[in-house]
Design a protein around this motif. Sequence first.
Motif, PDB file in Angstrom:
ATOM      1  N   GLU A  63      11.414   7.610   3.443  1.00  0.00           N
ATOM      2  CA  GLU A  63      10.918   7.971   2.104  1.00  0.00           C
ATOM      3  C   GLU A  63       9.435   8.329   2.100  1.00  0.00           C
ATOM      4  N   VAL A  64       8.752   8.034   3.198  1.00  0.00           N
ATOM      5  CA  VAL A  64       7.287   8.174   3.216  1.00  0.00           C
ATOM      6  C   VAL A  64       6.891   9.634   3.450  1.00  0.00           C
ATOM      7  N   LEU A  65       5.900  10.092   2.713  1.00  0.00           N
ATOM      8  CA  LEU A  65       5.394  11.463   2.834  1.00  0.00           C
ATOM      9  C   LEU A  65       3.894  11.438   3.089  1.00  0.00           C
ATOM     10  N   PRO A  66       3.340  12.560   3.525  1.00  0.00           N
ATOM     11  CA  PRO A  66       1.872  12.666   3.528  1.00  0.00           C
ATOM     12  C   PRO A  66       1.368  12.573   2.088  1.00  0.00           C
ATOM     13  N   PRO A  67       0.095  12.257   1.905  1.00  0.00           N
ATOM     14  CA  PRO A  67      -0.448  12.211   0.543  1.00  0.00           C
ATOM     15  C   PRO A  67      -0.634  13.627  -0.012  1.00  0.00           C
ATOM     16  N   ARG A  68       0.469  14.244  -0.370  1.00  0.00           N
ATOM     17  CA  ARG A  68       0.414  15.613  -0.901  1.00  0.00           C
ATOM     18  C   ARG A  68      -0.114  15.592  -2.330  1.00  0.00           C
ATOM     19  N   ALA A  69      -0.434  16.768  -2.846  1.00  0.00           N
ATOM     20  CA  ALA A  69      -0.995  16.861  -4.198  1.00  0.00           C
ATOM     21  C   ALA A  69      -0.062  16.150  -5.176  1.00  0.00           C
ATOM     22  N   ALA A  70      -0.587  15.176  -5.901  1.00  0.00           N
ATOM     23  CA  ALA A  70       0.207  14.325  -6.789  1.00  0.00           C
ATOM     24  C   ALA A  70      -0.443  14.357  -8.180  1.00  0.00           C
ATOM     25  N   PRO A  71       0.236  13.803  -9.201  1.00  0.00           N
ATOM     26  CA  PRO A  71      -0.341  13.888 -10.553  1.00  0.00           C
ATOM     27  C   PRO A  71      -1.722  13.243 -10.669  1.00  0.00           C
ATOM     28  N   THR A  72      -1.954  12.150  -9.946  1.00  0.00           N
ATOM     29  CA  THR A  72      -3.302  11.562  -9.932  1.00  0.00           C
ATOM     30  C   THR A  72      -3.524  10.941  -8.549  1.00  0.00           C
ATOM     31  N   PHE A  73      -4.528  10.069  -8.438  1.00  0.00           N
ATOM     32  CA  PHE A  73      -4.918   9.519  -7.137  1.00  0.00           C
ATOM     33  C   PHE A  73      -3.720   9.098  -6.286  1.00  0.00           C
ATOM     34  N   PRO A  74      -3.505   9.722  -5.143  1.00  0.00           N
ATOM     35  CA  PRO A  74      -2.505   9.163  -4.223  1.00  0.00           C
ATOM     36  C   PRO A  74      -2.986   7.807  -3.707  1.00  0.00           C
ATOM     37  N   ALA A 105      -4.721   3.652   0.544  1.00  0.00           N
ATOM     38  CA  ALA A 105      -4.447   3.223   1.927  1.00  0.00           C
ATOM     39  C   ALA A 105      -3.612   4.286   2.641  1.00  0.00           C
ATOM     40  N   GLN A 106      -2.743   4.950   1.902  1.00  0.00           N
ATOM     41  CA  GLN A 106      -1.953   6.049   2.471  1.00  0.00           C
ATOM     42  C   GLN A 106      -2.885   7.205   2.841  1.00  0.00           C
ATOM     43  N   ALA A 125      -9.356  -3.119   6.872  1.00  0.00           N
ATOM     44  CA  ALA A 125      -8.901  -1.860   7.466  1.00  0.00           C
ATOM     45  C   ALA A 125      -7.836  -1.159   6.626  1.00  0.00           C
ATOM     46  N   CYS A 126      -7.227  -1.881   5.670  1.00  0.00           N
ATOM     47  CA  CYS A 126      -6.210  -1.280   4.789  1.00  0.00           C
ATOM     48  C   CYS A 126      -6.792  -0.960   3.413  1.00  0.00           C
ATOM     49  N   ASP A 127      -8.090  -0.907   3.296  1.00  0.00           N
ATOM     50  CA  ASP A 127      -8.755  -0.631   2.021  1.00  0.00           C
ATOM     51  C   ASP A 127      -8.390  -1.687   0.967  1.00  0.00           C
ATOM     52  N   ARG A 128      -8.185  -2.915   1.430  1.00  0.00           N
ATOM     53  CA  ARG A 128      -7.965  -4.035   0.511  1.00  0.00           C
ATOM     54  C   ARG A 128      -9.253  -4.845   0.448  1.00  0.00           C
ATOM     55  N   VAL A 129      -9.626  -5.237  -0.771  1.00  0.00           N
ATOM     56  CA  VAL A 129     -10.860  -6.001  -0.939  1.00  0.00           C
ATOM     57  C   VAL A 129     -10.737  -7.327  -0.192  1.00  0.00           C
ATOM     58  N   HIS A 130     -11.774  -7.649   0.580  1.00  0.00           N
ATOM     59  CA  HIS A 130     -11.778  -8.936   1.284  1.00  0.00           C
ATOM     60  C   HIS A 130     -11.720 -10.063   0.263  1.00  0.00           C
ATOM     61  N   PRO A 131     -10.885 -11.060   0.480  1.00  0.00           N
ATOM     62  CA  PRO A 131     -10.844 -12.158  -0.479  1.00  0.00           C
ATOM     63  C   PRO A 131     -12.167 -12.915  -0.510  1.00  0.00           C
ATOM     64  N   LEU A 176       4.350  -2.013   6.256  1.00  0.00           N
ATOM     65  CA  LEU A 176       3.722  -0.832   5.647  1.00  0.00           C
ATOM     66  C   LEU A 176       3.458  -1.093   4.159  1.00  0.00           C
ATOM     67  N   ASN A 177       4.439  -1.631   3.467  1.00  0.00           N
ATOM     68  CA  ASN A 177       4.271  -1.913   2.039  1.00  0.00           C
ATOM     69  C   ASN A 177       3.094  -2.855   1.802  1.00  0.00           C
ATOM     70  N   ASP A 178       2.988  -3.833   2.677  1.00  0.00           N
ATOM     71  CA  ASP A 178       1.898  -4.791   2.531  1.00  0.00           C
ATOM     72  C   ASP A 178       0.552  -4.101   2.770  1.00  0.00           C
ATOM     73  N   ALA A 179       0.476  -3.327   3.865  1.00  0.00           N
ATOM     74  CA  ALA A 179      -0.786  -2.671   4.220  1.00  0.00           C
ATOM     75  C   ALA A 179      -1.214  -1.666   3.140  1.00  0.00           C
TER      76      ALA A 179
END
Length: 676
Positions: free
Chosen positions: A193-204, A207-208, A484-490, A175-178
């Motif tokens: 420890e994982v939560l939904p992307p609830r309202a946070a101070p800035t961009f959650p 990938a979450q 698929a994890c919103d990581r830029v393709h190398p 999960l951490n990697d993805a």
Amino acid sequence: MGIRFGGDYNPEQWPEEVWAEDLALMKAAHVTMVTAGIFSWAKVEPRPGEWDFGWFDRVLDGLAGAGIEGCLATMTASPPPWLTHAHPEVLPQGPDGQRRWPGARQHFCPSSPVYRAYAVRLVERLAARYAGHPALAMWHVGNEYGCHTRQCFCDASAEDFRRWLRERYGSVDALNDAWSTAFWSQGYGDFAEVLPPRAAPTFPNPAQQLDYLRFSDRALRECYLAEREVLDRVTPGVPVTTNLMPQHKPVDAFGWAPHLDAMALDFYQDPQVADDHVRAGYVFDLMRSARGGQPWLLVEQAAGAVNWRPRNGPKPPGAMRLWSWQAVAQGADAVLFFQWRQSRGGAEKFHSAMLPHAGTDTRIFREVCELGRELAAVPGIEGARSKASVALLADWQSWWALELDSRPSTALDHSRIALEHYRPLFEAGVACDVVPPRAELAGYRMVVVPNLYLLTAEDAERLAAFVRGGGRLVVSFFSGIVDACDRVHPGAYPAPLREVLGLRVAEFWPLAQGRSVAVGDGDRDGAPAGRADLWSEEIVLEGARAVARFVEGELAGGPAVTRHAYGRGEAWYVGTRLEPALLRALLDEVRAAAGVAPVLPGLPAGVQAAVREGAGGRYVFLLNHGSGPVEVELPEPLRDALVPRAAAVTRVGLAARGVAVLTGPGRQEGGGGAGA
Ligand code: GLA
């Protein structure tokens, strides 16, 4: 059976004396199917575990007696007040922690085990009671999943999300990697420890957020599947579906398609938008393509005005007929409405219905009866299919990722861009499928890929293989950027498409609002010149040639549109948002290279043509979306299928909003494809 015709039937809104009149008028209107009971939960279970099905028995018996098929709703879209009174934890919660209150509909958390248990209990009762009932022809599960409650962020959802993540990733390290949690100190030590992307101070974490969109779609689908499991067990063989919404971001229609026995769509063309039929065209083509060309069901539309737009225009004379036939032309085997009888009270009393407040002596009711009569006249259309040699790619995963925050531009709108690429094909009269990136592409001659930001290496390879095999591919800007994890393709952008496109993108230059740049003067004479906006980028050619260049601004002289011979085919890339005339010219050029012809040659502007062919014959539909009369030359003699014993003709006159349904011998033109 023929094309099914009817609408949502909500008899609980009316005293029982009215029901006999309903049945008589349904017969007069040639109604063959109604969807009954969508919002009847509180009426059949007025108190927990206290059942009152007697009235619904009489409704269904009446339908059966009248020979009208029932599409039975599972009644679970609006939980009754007693449920949320006893279990307020069922209510959905926003990202800010605020609960939504009951009092409207769809006020349930999709992950709520309590909601699901009560819903399934109701469906068990319904299925057992109506198994074998002569009116039962189909099941309609829930209603418009995700229409109002798209996502829930409550603790039950959080728990369900963690369960889903454990299944998806197996370990917290994966999960951490993805999720690239090394960024901003987000590394998790435990799933707890994982939560939904609830309202946070800035961009959650993006990938979450992306996974939460996937999860939320899945949570809705699990509600559907929990009910479906009961129906399959208790009433095996009865088809099951649910009504999807057009371009509806929370629900991945391609992901749901394998779980529906027929795609079913609610579509409300906006009479105040001049060319809303093009949007309809796109959505209808997607519905037909989603299950490999199988006919789909238009299960809701309006006979006249709706009540939920800021200003609700009525449908002018002929529009309801024209747009109904458009659905049939594009593969629908049902034309149903919301709703049969216009409500006296409640939130939808100003929404039109087949039977208006003013009764039977109305234009709407006359048009409804006439449409019912026409559809009944051509039973042979049912089951007939279409062929297309062009596919346009659409993908919910990419849509979800594209429209997250923290991108180069927040002005990229998936639905708008998809429609802009579809429009020139529709207006050129070309038959088109709308398919996901994983679809089999081999049968197509041309594939159009509008702005596919998220693209897996496997799907990119399928596009490359399509071109190598001789296909013509068009890809527009900001495609093939992340996995698929919103990581830029190398590798440089768009890494998985660089080889097939013959280029790389060095830097994005999204354009400011209201800004446009001139394009033209490619590496060949006569390249069309015009303007582009929204997006530009610095393209470095690696084998492709520029067919248009930016001619002003920081990127002046750089490629804007490119063409690359690759294998036995060719790939075009569009690095900006071309104005409509330029995009049309480009797609015309690609069509010419691909050898893609329109359904009928020489159609007047505004006229749509479509062909369906099956065991019941071959049907050619002509639909005049224009505002004046036209004459259409036919390449072969065809006869009017709506007029008994009509003679074959080679020329058809169509009034404004006119429709012709023609039939004749012969086979369809065009290549194979998903619709084949
Ligand atoms: C949706 C719903 C219906 C009704 C119509 C009104 O399609 O499914 O219950 O609310 O909208 O247009």
